[in-house]
Structures are given as C-alpha cells and as structure tokens.
Design an enzyme around this catalytic site. Structure first.
Site, PDB file in Angstrom:
ATOM      1  N   ASN A  91       0.815  -1.228   0.000  1.00  0.00           N
ATOM      2  CA  ASN A  91       0.000   0.000   0.000  1.00  0.00           C
ATOM      3  C   ASN A  91       0.846   1.275   0.000  1.00  0.00           C
ATOM      4  O   ASN A  91       0.342   2.374   0.178  1.00  0.00           O
ATOM      5  CB  ASN A  91      -0.968  -0.001   1.194  1.00  0.00           C
ATOM      6  CG  ASN A  91      -0.206  -0.113   2.509  1.00  0.00           C
ATOM      7  OD1 ASN A  91       1.027  -0.160   2.516  1.00  0.00           O
ATOM      8  ND2 ASN A  91      -0.937  -0.160   3.610  1.00  0.00           N
ATOM      9  N   GLU A 103       3.018  -8.071   5.210  1.00  0.00           N
ATOM     10  CA  GLU A 103       4.044  -7.602   4.279  1.00  0.00           C
ATOM     11  C   GLU A 103       5.416  -8.157   4.654  1.00  0.00           C
ATOM     12  O   GLU A 103       6.233  -8.458   3.788  1.00  0.00           O
ATOM     13  CB  GLU A 103       4.073  -6.069   4.254  1.00  0.00           C
ATOM     14  CG  GLU A 103       2.882  -5.470   3.514  1.00  0.00           C
ATOM     15  CD  GLU A 103       2.800  -3.951   3.647  1.00  0.00           C
ATOM     16  OE1 GLU A 103       2.127  -3.324   2.790  1.00  0.00           O
ATOM     17  OE2 GLU A 103       3.379  -3.387   4.603  1.00  0.00           O
ATOM     18  N   HIS A 133      35.038 -22.231 -30.752  1.00  0.00           N
ATOM     19  CA  HIS A 133      34.645 -22.977 -31.946  1.00  0.00           C
ATOM     20  C   HIS A 133      33.416 -22.313 -32.560  1.00  0.00           C
ATOM     21  O   HIS A 133      32.514 -21.874 -31.846  1.00  0.00           O
ATOM     22  CB  HIS A 133      34.310 -24.428 -31.540  1.00  0.00           C
ATOM     23  CG  HIS A 133      33.666 -25.237 -32.630  1.00  0.00           C
ATOM     24  ND1 HIS A 133      32.339 -25.613 -32.592  1.00  0.00           N
ATOM     25  CD2 HIS A 133      34.166 -25.738 -33.776  1.00  0.00           C
ATOM     26  CE1 HIS A 133      32.060 -26.329 -33.674  1.00  0.00           C
ATOM     27  NE2 HIS A 133      33.142 -26.414 -34.413  1.00  0.00           N
ATOM     28  N   ASN A 134      33.384 -22.225 -33.898  1.00  0.00           N
ATOM     29  CA  ASN A 134      32.245 -21.592 -34.587  1.00  0.00           C
ATOM     30  C   ASN A 134      31.831 -20.300 -33.870  1.00  0.00           C
ATOM     31  O   ASN A 134      30.676 -20.098 -33.496  1.00  0.00           O
ATOM     32  CB  ASN A 134      31.048 -22.549 -34.686  1.00  0.00           C
ATOM     33  CG  ASN A 134      31.290 -23.653 -35.712  1.00  0.00           C
ATOM     34  OD1 ASN A 134      32.328 -23.669 -36.394  1.00  0.00           O
ATOM     35  ND2 ASN A 134      30.363 -24.577 -35.836  1.00  0.00           N
ATOM     36  N   GLU A 157      37.157 -18.624 -34.655  1.00  0.00           N
ATOM     37  CA  GLU A 157      37.006 -19.357 -35.918  1.00  0.00           C
ATOM     38  C   GLU A 157      36.142 -18.575 -36.902  1.00  0.00           C
ATOM     39  O   GLU A 157      35.121 -17.999 -36.522  1.00  0.00           O
ATOM     40  CB  GLU A 157      36.374 -20.731 -35.651  1.00  0.00           C
ATOM     41  CG  GLU A 157      36.349 -21.598 -36.906  1.00  0.00           C
ATOM     42  CD  GLU A 157      35.760 -22.979 -36.662  1.00  0.00           C
ATOM     43  OE1 GLU A 157      35.823 -23.804 -37.578  1.00  0.00           O
ATOM     44  OE2 GLU A 157      35.223 -23.227 -35.564  1.00  0.00           O
ATOM     45  N   ASP A 201      34.238 -19.246 -40.485  1.00  0.00           N
ATOM     46  CA  ASP A 201      33.776 -20.240 -41.454  1.00  0.00           C
ATOM     47  C   ASP A 201      33.362 -19.475 -42.718  1.00  0.00           C
ATOM     48  O   ASP A 201      32.282 -18.884 -42.759  1.00  0.00           O
ATOM     49  CB  ASP A 201      32.577 -20.960 -40.817  1.00  0.00           C
ATOM     50  CG  ASP A 201      32.333 -22.320 -41.416  1.00  0.00           C
ATOM     51  OD1 ASP A 201      32.833 -22.561 -42.514  1.00  0.00           O
ATOM     52  OD2 ASP A 201      31.611 -23.124 -40.797  1.00  0.00           O
ATOM     53  N   HIS A 247      27.457 -21.047 -40.857  1.00  0.00           N
ATOM     54  CA  HIS A 247      27.708 -22.484 -40.737  1.00  0.00           C
ATOM     55  C   HIS A 247      27.173 -23.146 -42.004  1.00  0.00           C
ATOM     56  O   HIS A 247      25.968 -23.286 -42.172  1.00  0.00           O
ATOM     57  CB  HIS A 247      27.008 -23.022 -39.484  1.00  0.00           C
ATOM     58  CG  HIS A 247      27.563 -24.325 -39.006  1.00  0.00           C
ATOM     59  ND1 HIS A 247      28.909 -24.566 -38.898  1.00  0.00           N
ATOM     60  CD2 HIS A 247      26.957 -25.463 -38.600  1.00  0.00           C
ATOM     61  CE1 HIS A 247      29.109 -25.790 -38.450  1.00  0.00           C
ATOM     62  NE2 HIS A 247      27.939 -26.353 -38.256  1.00  0.00           N
ATOM     63  N   GLU A 267      38.266 -21.410 -41.700  1.00  0.00           N
ATOM     64  CA  GLU A 267      37.771 -22.605 -42.372  1.00  0.00           C
ATOM     65  C   GLU A 267      37.235 -22.099 -43.711  1.00  0.00           C
ATOM     66  O   GLU A 267      36.202 -21.446 -43.778  1.00  0.00           O
ATOM     67  CB  GLU A 267      36.669 -23.279 -41.543  1.00  0.00           C
ATOM     68  CG  GLU A 267      36.369 -24.675 -42.063  1.00  0.00           C
ATOM     69  CD  GLU A 267      35.153 -25.290 -41.409  1.00  0.00           C
ATOM     70  OE1 GLU A 267      34.349 -25.890 -42.141  1.00  0.00           O
ATOM     71  OE2 GLU A 267      34.987 -25.153 -40.189  1.00  0.00           O
ATOM     72  N   LYS A 315      45.306 -22.946 -44.609  1.00  0.00           N
ATOM     73  CA  LYS A 315      46.120 -23.727 -45.542  1.00  0.00           C
ATOM     74  C   LYS A 315      47.201 -22.834 -46.146  1.00  0.00           C
ATOM     75  O   LYS A 315      47.001 -21.646 -46.361  1.00  0.00           O
ATOM     76  CB  LYS A 315      45.227 -24.280 -46.660  1.00  0.00           C
ATOM     77  CG  LYS A 315      44.093 -25.171 -46.169  1.00  0.00           C
ATOM     78  CD  LYS A 315      44.628 -26.454 -45.590  1.00  0.00           C
ATOM     79  CE  LYS A 315      43.561 -27.519 -45.489  1.00  0.00           C
ATOM     80  NZ  LYS A 315      42.620 -27.400 -44.436  1.00  0.00           N
ATOM     81  N   ASN A 333      14.413 -24.925   2.728  1.00  0.00           N
ATOM     82  CA  ASN A 333      13.728 -23.619   2.699  1.00  0.00           C
ATOM     83  C   ASN A 333      14.534 -22.436   3.221  1.00  0.00           C
ATOM     84  O   ASN A 333      14.042 -21.637   4.005  1.00  0.00           O
ATOM     85  CB  ASN A 333      12.415 -23.696   3.508  1.00  0.00           C
ATOM     86  CG  ASN A 333      11.349 -24.463   2.762  1.00  0.00           C
ATOM     87  OD1 ASN A 333      11.414 -24.568   1.538  1.00  0.00           O
ATOM     88  ND2 ASN A 333      10.407 -25.023   3.478  1.00  0.00           N
ATOM     89  N   ASP A 371      16.278 -31.362  -5.100  1.00  0.00           N
ATOM     90  CA  ASP A 371      14.930 -31.840  -5.411  1.00  0.00           C
ATOM     91  C   ASP A 371      14.929 -33.358  -5.324  1.00  0.00           C
ATOM     92  O   ASP A 371      15.748 -34.021  -5.965  1.00  0.00           O
ATOM     93  CB  ASP A 371      14.516 -31.394  -6.823  1.00  0.00           C
ATOM     94  CG  ASP A 371      13.014 -31.515  -7.031  1.00  0.00           C
ATOM     95  OD1 ASP A 371      12.469 -32.589  -6.746  1.00  0.00           O
ATOM     96  OD2 ASP A 371      12.390 -30.528  -7.473  1.00  0.00           O
TER      97      ASP A 371
END
Length: 749
Positions: free
Chosen positions: A152, A161, A307-308, A337, A339, A352, A386, A437, A668, A699
């Site tokens: 409130n 509250e 990677h990628n 990388e 590509d 990709h 690549e 290369k 808890n 759990d």
C-alpha cells in the site's frame, strides 16, 4: 541509514545524466526494416530497473534490471541497426546488449545529444552499481524487496508484508518466528514497522553469526581488533605472509567507523568488509594480473579458444553475429574461428555452411575483431580460417585482412631468418596470426629458388577435420589463392598421420586439428606421445559435428595431454565453459596460461593416466569446510518457492584427482543457509587441478536445479576463511550472493 534512500541515488544526486534517465523519454525501438516503434523508457526510482511502455496502450509494460546489461554501445554497431537503419542515423543510434542469450535492444534517439545522454547515463549508473561494496549491494537488494513488499506504499511494514518480504528474499520462516521477529522490532507496539524499526529489522536479518564467532576469537583489544590482533588472524588463519604494517593498511582501507580507524582498530563491520574484498576472497589476488613468464614459445601455453565463434545459439538455424565475436574476445578468447563462404556481390560471408544459420559479412567480422581484440588481453589473437571460398573471394579475404588489420597482421616471420620455433606471446602482443592452408613451406620464402606457384593448379590439402572435412569435400577440393596462402605464417593447417609422421616430416608451424573423439582417444591411449607432440607443435581440438545444439565436451583431459587450442562453443552456458573460465581466470585473464614444465619438456615421461613418479607429483591435502551461503537467488519465480540449497565441491584434473563431494541440503533457506561441513581431498597433480564450487536447489523427485558456481585453479586457492563469489552458468557475477568457506592446503605425507 535511510530505509527508503537508495545508495545509487544518493551517490549520483544532482547528476544531470541520472536525472535525464529518471525523467525518461521516447526512443524508437528497431526490430526489422518494417518493425520500428516508439517506446517510452525511464529509469525507476530504485536506479536499478528500466521500465518501458507502448505509446498505444498502458497495459504493455515491461521492465529489465540494469544487472542484466552486458554493455551499452553507441552507434550502429549491431547487425540489426546496420541492416535496418541508415548511415545518417549513426549518431542517434545505440544498443543495449544483455548477458546470456537475451536479444539486444536496438534504439534510435530523437537527436545525437539525447543518444549521448542515454549512453552516458546508463554507463554511469551501471558502473556505479558494479563498484558498490558488498554491504551496499545487500542493502540495495533488501530495501528494494522491502519496497516491493510494501503493497500500500505507506513506507510501513505490516506482519503480512513482512512474510511476503521474507519469501521474496528466499527465506521461508514459520509463522511463530515471523511473529517473534516482528514483535522484537515493533518497539512502538503499533502493529507495523517503520523508520528505525525497519533498520533494526535489517540488522537482525543481516547478522552473520559465523563472522561474530571468528571476530570474537581475535578481537582482544577492548572488544575490537587492533592491527596486532588482525595480524594474528592473517598469520594463523589466512596463512598470509603478512606484517604489522599490512594490518594497519587493511584497517585504513576497510574500516568504516572513523573513531575506530583513528585508534587504528577494526570493528566487526570493518572485518566483514575486509572479508568481502579481493584480500578476503578465495582467489589469490596475486594471480589476477600477469604473473607467468610470457616469453616462452607460443605452443608452451594453453590458449583460450572458441569454436564456430560466429554463432549465438545452435549450429543449425541460430543467428550468426559479429556480437558473438565481441563477446568471446571480451571474455579473453584468443583463438576465434571464421567459417568463410562465397557471398553475393563478390563479398565473402561467414556462416555455418549447409545449414539455416544466418550470414554475416567477412569484412564486418574483421572490423569487429580489430576493434575488440585487445580490450581484455593485449596478447595475440589467432584467426582460424575454415575456407570454402572461390579463388576470387579468397583474394578479397586476403585484401580485407591486410587492409583492415594493417601492421597488426603477421604477414612474415619475426626476424630475418627462418625460425626454428614459435615466437612468444610477449613478442606477438597486439598482433593477429592467421591459421589456414598454405601452398608451400614457410622455408621457401627464405630460399632463392622459391618455386612459382600457380593457384589454378593447386588444390587445398585436406586436414583431419571430420565434419569440417565433410563440408570441405563438398567444396570439390577447393583451389587456393596465393594471396591468402602467403599470410599463413605460424599456423599452417595440415592433416595428422600419426605422431611419428609429424615428428619426422612436419615443421613446428604445421598444425593439425582433431575432432574431440579422436583427441580424447589419443589422450587416453597415447597420452605421453600426445604430450611430446605438443611440446613442439600446436594442436587444435574442436567439438563433434553431432553437437548441433552447441553443447561442449570436457576440455580437462585434452589440457592434461598438453593440447593448447581446445576450442569450445563459447555461446553455450555449461559446466565445460565454467572450467574454461576457471582455468583462464588467472594470469590477468590474458587467455594464455603457461603449461607446467613437464608438459613443455620434449623428453617428458609424464602420463596423466599412469602417473609414474616425477616432478608432477606434488601431493597436497586439501581441507574444505563449507560454512554458509548468503542471498542465493531464487530458481523459480513463484512467490512461495524457496530454495533448498546443497553445495557440491568438485575437483577436475588427472583421473586420480577427479572427484566430488556434497553437503546435506538445507530446507527452505536461500538467504543465509549454514552447513559447517568438512571435507578432505588428496590431490596428486595440483598444477593441473581445478576446483569447482557448485550450489544447486535440491529436489528429491527430479534433477537438482543450478543456482550458482565458481571455478578456479587449485594453485590459485587462498587458505583460511574465504568468501567465494558465485557466477551464473553464463559466467556473470551474481551480485549479492556468495559462499563462505574455510580452506587449508597442506603437503600430504
């Protein structure tokens, strides 16, 4: 302390940029060429939350926390803004980028001046929030929850509250305890708490019993800690190499009470403040900066590798983005990388291949890499190409690399003579190295009889790149441009035909890429051969093509085998990326970690599987007491859902050292759970061990849910009573949460 006052606001009181944000204003939100809509944005009074609404309807309200922002970027720096807005709008454009996979907010202000105010204001408030002390962060968090519970808006707290507030901060208390707490604080007996009573309630709530016990044991000077008392604590508990002067300095630095400071004494609050600072954390602060020898050959280091890199999500249909490169580089990644495929209008693109992932321009990626490569680390970046492009577009790639990167690109060996080993990270500071290369041997560039190469008659050699190789075969033995070949200097991609073949026929700069399955097999069955191979050559490992969800493999066995470029999907929050972040946390987050001497010695006998006697055996006994945790975040956003925290302590390293223990779960209580449980580990090869603290919500019926974690190298552990920061699975700091432990490392008998 003013229970309604906000430290941020007090700190920035009268600041024009802050006032501008609180007043708010209209911004054009850009999602596509056709979706551009005006939204009203403003900073809420807590100075922690942004709110925005639609012009059309007041129902469409949204908020996001400034804690979730990774960066604010001025100008048209995202794919969305570059694609969907005009160059003329650059000065009015800015983007809000979020942590994790939340989409960017691309925005256009009504003027350049207004855009600057938004960017400066947001950066200022975020910076201020990041620099708050742990106590101030706690204060913020608790008071914003108190405001939330004050339904409130009367600045008072009723018993109902109070219960709502306790649930919000992740603590479930029974009715009797809540009532007792309320009555204890309601000194005016008027049935609600206000002003000083809320402050009293805050103090009871944040009292740390475990800190009280430690403090009382060492505070021997009129109930306070003198510099001599503090030194006693530093020597006996923290095992610090400290002097009385260090005690004086810590009091000067962290004591909050001016009277105590004048007497050169430390109160309990000052002591808690110290325990939350770098000097009191579990990670050795001496390892935060560069502390290793950076003048060894490049292949003597583990190198943080992606990677990628262009992907933000999965490998089949997710977006490609320059932002993915920026995120990886800012995390200290040193090998990215690219590509590369033929694009329209003679412009090479990155995506990709043979998938539905979106395409980005090669030149935009190189520009982004140039801008962000050396913000986190000044050490060299390897560009792993690549290549699937036609000869013509390869020439364009070479031209773009040389024109954009300029003198920072390594286009010839360092020195005047043919090198016999790699240069060091130190020698290559601020430089880019192309991996790809090469049509001839590097030696040929130093020979008078250098053979002329006709690009049309030479086809690209296949290297051992599994799924990458399959795509290359579809490119029908690609022809290769001399211009691109000539800038491959220290990282020439070659196929792997066995360790003997590599030893006898290959130069130090010729390197193979291994798919994870093959690499793991070699690391398990021929570990010593692999290690010796990596004392002279570089090895790159990459995830199997079946990992279309961008999941990762465990990098530790590959590091144990001396592999340097162990490439992971940086975009995927997962335990494997936690390990990567943990290893590269040290040495100034440079992305380069010097391998232990026995992984750099060509005649090494080290084998992580068999573990024969040698200099690698430095047996240590690690004692961990998991004491308590503070302010753990909720896993479920349901109001009534409170976590049942359980702590796992994991060791990753050579197989003999890899293990895990766990505490009981606490029912808890995510606010201040207490365990006081002891564990002991025997570690044979501490140089290669990582320690991971993991907190989960227990759990009984399903898998536990992740709450937070922290990973660090074994050799970076500090002894004594230590706070452990907690990170999200994405590697971002959970600002108020933490774990409190006692650590003891001893030589094992």
């Amino acid at each position: 302390m003013d229970s309604n006052g906000i430290a941020d606001k007090q700190y920035l009181e009268g600041d024009k940029d802050l006032q501008f944000l609180i007043n708010g204003g209209d911004l054009l939100k850009v999602r596509s060429g056709s979706w551009k809509k005006t939204r009203y944005f403003k900073l809420q009074e807590d100075c922690k939350t942004m709110w925005h609404e639609s012009k059309k309807t007041l129902k469409s309200k949204n908020t996001f926390s400034l804690d979730d922002i990774e960066a604010v970027r001025a100008g048209r720096q995202t794919e969305g803004l570059r694609k969907h807005t005009e160059e003329l709008e650059d000065g009015r454009a800015f983007s809000i980028l979020f942590k994790g996979r939340q989409k960017n907010l691309d925005l256009i202000a009504s003027s350049e001046e207004e855009a600057k105010k938004w960017v400066n204001g947001l950066e200022k408030v975020i910076s201020n929030m990041n620099n708050l002390t742990p106590q101030k962060k706690t204060e913020h968090w608790i008071y914003s929850s108190i405001r939330k519970a004050d339904k409130n808006l009367d600045n008072k707290m009723s018993p109902k509250e109070l219960k709502s507030f306790l649930q919000d901060i992740n603590i479930d208390v029974d009715e009797d305890y809540a009532e007792m707490l309320f009555e204890k604080c309601d000194q005016s007996k008027c049935g609600f708490l206000e002003g000083k009573e809320i402050e009293h309630f805050y103090k009871i709530l944040t009292q740390r019993e475990e800190i009280d016990v430690i403090y009382k044991e060492y505070a021997k000077t009129d109930g306070l800690m003198s510099a001599a008392d503090l030194l006693n604590f530093l020597l006996n508990e923290q095992r610090e190499d400290a002097s009385l002067n260090d005690g004086f300095q810590l009091i000067e630095k962290y004591e909050l009470d001016e009277n105590a400071k004048a007497k050169q004494q430390m109160t309990k609050d000052g002591f808690l403040m110290y325990l939350h600072q770098p000097e009191g954390l579990i990670f050795n602060p001496a390892h935060k900066s560069v502390y290793q020898d950076m003048k060894q050959p490049l292949n003597h280091y583990f190198i943080s590798s992606s990677h990628n890199t262009y992907l933000l999500e999965d490998q089949l249909k997710g977006p490609s983005s320059t932002e993915a490169y920026i995120k990886a580089l800012l995390k200290g990644c040193r090998c990215v990388e690219l590509d590369c495929w033929d694009g329209s209008d003679g412009e090479p693109v990155i995506y990709h291949g043979y998938t539905l992932t979106s395409k980005i321009l090669f030149k935009d990626v190189i520009k982004a890499i140039k801008e962000y490569a050396f913000k986190t680390s000044e050490y060299p970046v390897i560009l792993s190409l690549e290549n699937h492009c036609s000869v013509e577009q390869q020439k364009t790639m070479a031209q773009l690399l040389t024109s954009i990167l300029g003198s920072a690109l390594v286009t010839k060996p360092l020195g005047d003579q043919m090198p016999t080993h790699f240069p060091s990270p130190e020698e290559l500071k601020g430089r880019f190295i192309v991996k790809g290369k090469r049509l001839n041997k590097l030696e040929d560039t130093f020979s008078d009889e250098s053979k002329a190469i006709n690009e049309d008659s030479v086809t690209e050699e296949e290297d051992d790149e599994g799924d990458e190789e399959d795509r290359e075969k579809k490119s029908s033995k690609l022809k290769f441009a001399k211009e691109l070949s000539d800038i491959v200097i220290y990282c020439k991609s070659v196929p792997f035909h066995g360790f003997e073949d590599s030893r006898d026929k290959q130069s130090f700069y010729e390197m193979a890429s291994f798919k994870e399955g093959k690499a793991v097999k070699l690391a398990e069955e021929s570990a010593n051969d692999y290690i010796r191979h990596n004392t002279d050559k570089l090895s790159r490992i990459y995830p199997a093509g079946l990992r279309t969800d961008s999941s990762n493999y465990n990098p530790v066995p590959l590091w144990n085998a001396g592999c340097q470029i162990v490439a992971l999907n940086f975009q995927t929050p997962c335990p494997e990326m936690n390990l990567n972040q943990g290893l590269f946390l040290q040495n100034g987050q440079t992305g380069y970690i010097l391998k232990p001497s026995y992984l750099r010695d060509q005649d090494t006998e080290f084998d992580p599987i068999t573990l024969t006697k040698g200099p690698w055996l430095k047996r240590k006994s690690l004692h961990v007491m998991v004491i308590s945790a503070q302010q753990l975040p909720k896993v479920s956003q349901r109001k009534s859902s409170i976590v049942d925290p359980i702590v796992k302590v994991q060791i990753y390293g050579v197989p003999a050292d890899t293990t895990m223990v766990e505490t009981q779960y606490i029912e808890n209580n995510g606010f201040n759970p207490m365990w006081n449980e002891n564990f002991q580990f025997d570690v044979c090869v501490p140089d290669l061990a990582l320690v991971r603290f993991l907190i989960e919500d227990y759990d009984t019926a399903t898998d536990n849910e992740f709450i937070g974690q922290y990973t660090l190298p074994f050799n970076s552990l500090k002894s004594g009573y230590r706070h452990v920061p907690l990170l999200t699975m994405n590697g971002d700091l959970l600002s108020s949460a933490g774990l409190f432990v006692h650590i003891m490392v001893m030589d094992a008998e």
